[in-house]
Design a protein around this motif. Sequence first.
Motif, mmCIF file in Angstrom:
data_model
loop_
_atom_site.group_PDB
_atom_site.id
_atom_site.type_symbol
_atom_site.label_atom_id
_atom_site.label_comp_id
_atom_site.label_asym_id
_atom_site.label_seq_id
_atom_site.Cartn_x
_atom_site.Cartn_y
_atom_site.Cartn_z
ATOM 1 N N TRP A 69 -22.003 -48.538 -48.034
ATOM 2 C CA TRP A 69 -21.925 -47.346 -48.893
ATOM 3 C C TRP A 69 -20.463 -47.082 -49.271
ATOM 4 N N MET A 70 -19.574 -47.096 -48.267
ATOM 5 C CA MET A 70 -18.169 -46.780 -48.519
ATOM 6 C C MET A 70 -17.506 -47.839 -49.389
ATOM 7 N N LYS A 71 -17.916 -49.100 -49.220
ATOM 8 C CA LYS A 71 -17.393 -50.159 -50.080
ATOM 9 C C LYS A 71 -17.867 -49.961 -51.515
ATOM 10 N N GLU A 72 -19.131 -49.592 -51.672
ATOM 11 C CA GLU A 72 -19.691 -49.391 -53.010
ATOM 12 C C GLU A 72 -18.970 -48.279 -53.755
ATOM 13 N N HIS A 73 -18.616 -47.204 -53.044
ATOM 14 C CA HIS A 73 -17.954 -46.060 -53.678
ATOM 15 C C HIS A 73 -16.428 -46.113 -53.549
ATOM 16 N N ASN A 74 -15.901 -47.199 -52.963
ATOM 17 C CA ASN A 74 -14.462 -47.394 -52.811
ATOM 18 C C ASN A 74 -13.796 -46.186 -52.144
ATOM 19 N N LEU A 75 -14.349 -45.780 -50.982
ATOM 20 C CA LEU A 75 -13.847 -44.620 -50.249
ATOM 21 C C LEU A 75 -12.809 -45.047 -49.219
ATOM 22 N N ASP A 200 -13.056 -36.991 -49.355
ATOM 23 C CA ASP A 200 -14.053 -37.626 -50.216
ATOM 24 C C ASP A 200 -15.394 -36.901 -50.104
ATOM 25 N N LYS A 202 -18.055 -37.858 -51.383
ATOM 26 C CA LYS A 202 -19.129 -38.850 -51.287
ATOM 27 C C LYS A 202 -19.130 -39.601 -49.955
ATOM 28 N N TYR A 203 -18.301 -39.163 -49.011
ATOM 29 C CA TYR A 203 -18.299 -39.832 -47.706
ATOM 30 C C TYR A 203 -19.707 -39.762 -47.103
ATOM 31 N N THR A 233 -24.316 -37.212 -48.810
ATOM 32 C CA THR A 233 -22.877 -37.111 -49.049
ATOM 33 C C THR A 233 -22.252 -36.010 -48.193
#
Length: 352
Positions: A69-75, A200, A202-203, A233
């Motif tokens: 998830w975090m990779k997808e949203h570049n968090l 973030d 979206k975390y 989120t």
Amino acid sequence: NLNLLKSFVELRKSILQSFQTNDWIVVYDTWIEELTNWWKGDRHVNIYLTEMGKLSDFTFMASIEQYNWMKEHNLTPVHHEYPQPYIWTVYDKFLSPMDQLEWNRETRKIDNTGLFYMYTFLTTPSFLLLMIILLFVVGVGLSAEKGINRTLTFLKTQPITISSVYLSKTWISIIVGLLITLGSWVVMILLGTIFNRFGDLKYPILFYDPPSLVEKESYSGFVANEGGFHFITMGKYLLETGSLFLTGVIFLIALSLFISLFIRESMAVFVLTGIISVGGYFLGTLTKLSSVAHFLPFTYLNVGKIANGELAIVLENEGVTLLMGFATLLFGTTLLILLGWLYSRSRLVKVE
């Protein structure tokens, strides 16, 4: 062993370099590969963990999917003390209680952004300190007054009904309690934002899905051996948990003011409110009574475990939900205020 240690050092150097260049995708890919190897590849690790107790399939899967998830949203990554990037779940079982507590501590996420300050406050015993302060400051207002400026004593000499004094004091206490809480949260977020960054929204926050939902054909979450889950989120979680916390504060203030109608010592009111709240919570967590825990307002005072479905899984009671928490706490608050108003009204119609 030497080759393994060399590979471990090279892996850490690669992660460090990626951190320095803010190349989060490389970091997450490395963590995901490492977790996958620990989960499915290295049998020695599995044997070692079994001797300690057990790390569940749920934990491994949730840890991996969180980083996807975090990779997808570049968090931006969030850290914890344990070398391997696990996420803590309720399905991790250790043979020693001390090992369990240590694992819980080591896998707790640590960050100093504004949003994470709020998250840490709502998911650790920190929130209890604010509740205690609020009860002490505004929750004993109808108990015996001391000193020169005795406002309530003066009001009782006026042509005002005791029930009016009770309702006025209740609403003012609730408003002051809410303002103090909101002000504390604003300070937390500002401090984190000034010294680091806002955070973030979206975390990903792990949400435990109940068995009835997982068993549906339309279920779209992730299914491990122990149960199902999905992620919500950080923004949604803080909004829901914060709202439940405010509702809990209103309930506790109403409870303490109701008790203060019968007990004239401020400290006695404060202590009794605390005993009733703590006792009510632990009563709802007993195995024999867990089936009715969703009807007890005290169950929802541990707000951090409600909005992510954790307490419902632990108690094996799908009725423990966020909406049920709002309804139960608001009903309890309304009932306490109504009973207090009726009692104060029955004492004297007017004090002149």
